[in-house]
Scaffold this active site. Sequence first.
Site, mmCIF file in Angstrom:
data_model
loop_
_atom_site.group_PDB
_atom_site.id
_atom_site.type_symbol
_atom_site.label_atom_id
_atom_site.label_comp_id
_atom_site.label_asym_id
_atom_site.label_seq_id
_atom_site.Cartn_x
_atom_site.Cartn_y
_atom_site.Cartn_z
ATOM 1 N N THR A 88 20.333 -36.969 0.848
ATOM 2 C CA THR A 88 20.559 -36.239 -0.402
ATOM 3 C C THR A 88 21.786 -35.350 -0.292
ATOM 4 O O THR A 88 22.592 -35.245 -1.223
ATOM 5 C CB THR A 88 19.321 -35.395 -0.750
ATOM 6 N N GLY A 93 15.594 -36.348 -0.182
ATOM 7 C CA GLY A 93 15.322 -37.494 -1.048
ATOM 8 C C GLY A 93 14.086 -38.291 -0.687
ATOM 9 O O GLY A 93 13.152 -37.815 -0.032
ATOM 10 N N ASP A 135 24.725 -36.115 -2.941
ATOM 11 C CA ASP A 135 24.835 -35.205 -4.081
ATOM 12 C C ASP A 135 25.700 -33.979 -3.837
ATOM 13 O O ASP A 135 26.052 -33.284 -4.796
ATOM 14 C CB ASP A 135 23.430 -34.733 -4.490
ATOM 15 N N CYS A 175 -0.859 0.503 7.612
ATOM 16 C CA CYS A 175 -1.206 0.848 6.238
ATOM 17 C C CYS A 175 -2.637 1.368 6.148
ATOM 18 O O CYS A 175 -2.950 2.205 5.295
ATOM 19 C CB CYS A 175 -1.024 -0.358 5.320
ATOM 20 N N GLU A 211 0.825 -1.210 0.000
ATOM 21 C CA GLU A 211 0.000 0.000 0.000
ATOM 22 C C GLU A 211 0.859 1.260 0.000
ATOM 23 O O GLU A 211 0.555 2.235 -0.701
ATOM 24 C CB GLU A 211 -0.930 0.009 1.221
ATOM 25 N N GLU A 228 13.197 -30.839 -1.858
ATOM 26 C CA GLU A 228 13.732 -31.574 -3.006
ATOM 27 C C GLU A 228 14.288 -32.941 -2.604
ATOM 28 O O GLU A 228 15.179 -33.467 -3.246
ATOM 29 C CB GLU A 228 14.786 -30.731 -3.710
ATOM 30 N N ARG A 268 12.195 -22.729 -6.890
ATOM 31 C CA ARG A 268 12.991 -22.422 -5.694
ATOM 32 C C ARG A 268 12.860 -20.943 -5.347
ATOM 33 O O ARG A 268 12.714 -20.567 -4.180
ATOM 34 C CB ARG A 268 14.461 -22.742 -5.951
#
Length: 359
Positions: free
Chosen positions: A194, A294, A198, A82, A50, A292, A182
């Site tokens: 994960t 595993g 990775d 506001c 606003e 994401e 993301r």
Amino acid sequence: MRTALALAARGLGNTWPNPAVGCVIVTSGPGGGRVVGRGWTQPGGRPHAERRALAQSGEAARGATAYVTLEPCAHHGQTPPCAEALIDAGLARVVTALTDPDPRVAGRGHAMLRAAGIAVTEGVGAEAARALNAGFLKRVTQGLPFVTLKLATTLDGRIATASGESRWITGPAARRAVHAMRLSHDAVLVGSGTALADDPDLSVRDIGARHQPLRIVIDSRLRHSPDSRLGRSAGAIPVWLVHTAAAPAAARAAWAATGAELIEVPAAGDHADLRAAMQALAARGLTRIFCEGGADLAAALIRAGLVDELAQFTAGALIGAEGRPALGPLGLAALAEAPRLTRLSVEPIGADTLTRWRF
């Protein structure tokens, strides 16, 4: 209101703990309305939509109508309310999509406007506004963040070969779409499995991102190395590690030295209590989390009833029974116990398909 909602969406992932709000100010006249001010919540939640729109409209706001996707705030925080700013600007009418469930507001903003003689219309575009700010609404009403689970699988539901090879099941267009997803969330979440397998970076790349989401690992014993990609970049892009009392003191100290934030939660068996973990993340202001994997973390979140939406990228490939499944055990004794999801949309992404499902 549709324009205001489109503006609000620009703030997703970048306004927490505040909601992503849009505002459009329109004058009236014999030739129809004219937009004189537009705004959306800025990074970190300030300034509010606003105030951005009012700064743009100036004196033209007097006698005009403001379309706001959420009830204007009525409390004094880092800035005055506001609702007060809209009153001082001389608006004749305010149209809102939703009442703000925050106890500090909860109808008080609408009441302030009406007490000042401003006409208020509520509920315009409510369904779309509720979907847009599902994360903020869930955090305020349930003390939990909105969780989107992402899976990238073959047609037969596999995420890797038997040896663990998974790069790349989906194509470049799908991977770019994941980076955009993301960016619209406050944080990206993975499990320790994960992270160890990775060594992911979890940042947003290749789409010109102006900010980066938080990166979170649920790692009960802090097995992931501080010398990992996450650890080496923790000073530049925040990393949070959710662990239990079982995490060794040496690992805690090493991770703390990287600049990562450590969050201890109770254990549930050999793992972190996921509901307690999500409550802790919401208490720190997070509204939208993009998970994401595993497979074990995904299944555990589903078993705990903590996933709100599934984004499944499906590639036209087959791996077979020897491949690694997308989900770990759900502990079902009968088909009737299987979670049944509602399909929201189906969209081709390059050679792959993105299907969104609601739990």
